[in-house]
Design a protein around this motif. Structure first.
Motif, PDB file in Angstrom:
ATOM      1  N   ARG A 165       0.801  -1.228   0.000  1.00  0.00           N
ATOM      2  CA  ARG A 165       0.000   0.000   0.000  1.00  0.00           C
ATOM      3  C   ARG A 165       0.834   1.278   0.000  1.00  0.00           C
ATOM      4  O   ARG A 165       0.587   2.185  -0.813  1.00  0.00           O
ATOM      5  N   TRP A 192       9.902  -6.976   8.075  1.00  0.00           N
ATOM      6  CA  TRP A 192      10.096  -8.193   7.266  1.00  0.00           C
ATOM      7  C   TRP A 192      10.663  -7.930   5.879  1.00  0.00           C
ATOM      8  O   TRP A 192      11.343  -8.772   5.322  1.00  0.00           O
ATOM      9  N   HIS A 193      10.320  -6.808   5.284  1.00  0.00           N
ATOM     10  CA  HIS A 193      10.638  -6.612   3.862  1.00  0.00           C
ATOM     11  C   HIS A 193      11.677  -5.535   3.604  1.00  0.00           C
ATOM     12  O   HIS A 193      11.802  -5.055   2.475  1.00  0.00           O
ATOM     13  N   PRO A 223      -3.867  -5.650   1.189  1.00  0.00           N
ATOM     14  CA  PRO A 223      -4.197  -6.492   0.028  1.00  0.00           C
ATOM     15  C   PRO A 223      -3.271  -7.697  -0.116  1.00  0.00           C
ATOM     16  O   PRO A 223      -3.393  -8.459  -1.068  1.00  0.00           O
TER      17      PRO A 223
END
Ligand code: 4NP
Length: 153
Positions: A15, A46-47, A122
């Motif tokens: 997002r 985490w990313h 999402p």
């Protein structure tokens, strides 16, 4: 005057990278690129260092926005003083940001706050979720831009 805006979600791969790219493009279309610094970050770690999710890249490209150059990062303590406005995608992001702000000067708000609407995560959804998120982010970005430009003009 230059205003700084930080968009925040959980992972900074779905997002908020989309919000960063869409808002940058709205600002460009309004001829106000020199008036804004725009970034995004995630509350989670985490990313860190990852590019946006391919589904976000794809929906952005469908609407003429290139977000391929972004890399995920986590919200840091100095963001709360560095940015004028920090924009949360959902209530959980908002709660997290408020509890971390520690007296920082940034104004922390939801993207869609009148009426309150959360931009849903999402990550586990299908292609419709990304279309829906894009539409919400675009509408929210337009409203945010008019609020911020009214406020300082
Ligand atoms: P985002 O979506 O917050 O819109 O970037 C997510 C991306 C990754 C995860 C959760 C939400 N995750 O749990 O890894």
């Amino acid at each position: 005057m230059v205003q700084s805006v930080l968009f925040v979600c959980l992972g900074n791969i779905c997002r908020s990278p989309l919000a960063e790219g869409v808002f940058r493009s709205l600002v460009f279309e309004a001829g106000r690129s020199g008036e804004f610094e725009i970034d995004s970050a995630g509350t989670g770690a985490w990313h860190i260092g990852d590019p946006p999710d391919p589904r976000s890249i794809e929906i952005a490209a469908k609407y003429g926005v290139d977000i391929t150059g972004q890399k995920a990062r986590q919200v840091s303590d100095d963001d709360f003083d560095r940015f004028d406005t920090i924009v949360a995608m959902d209530r959980s992001n908002l709660t997290n940001l408020n509890s971390r702000s520690n007296g920082g000067t940034a104004h922390i708000r939801l993207l869609l706050d009148d009426p309150v609407q959360e931009v849903p995560d999402p990550y586990c959804g299908g292609p419709d979720s990304f279309e829906n998120v894009y539409q919400m982010i675009r509408a929210g970005g337009q409203r945010l831009l008019s609020t911020l430009t009214d406020q300082y003009s």
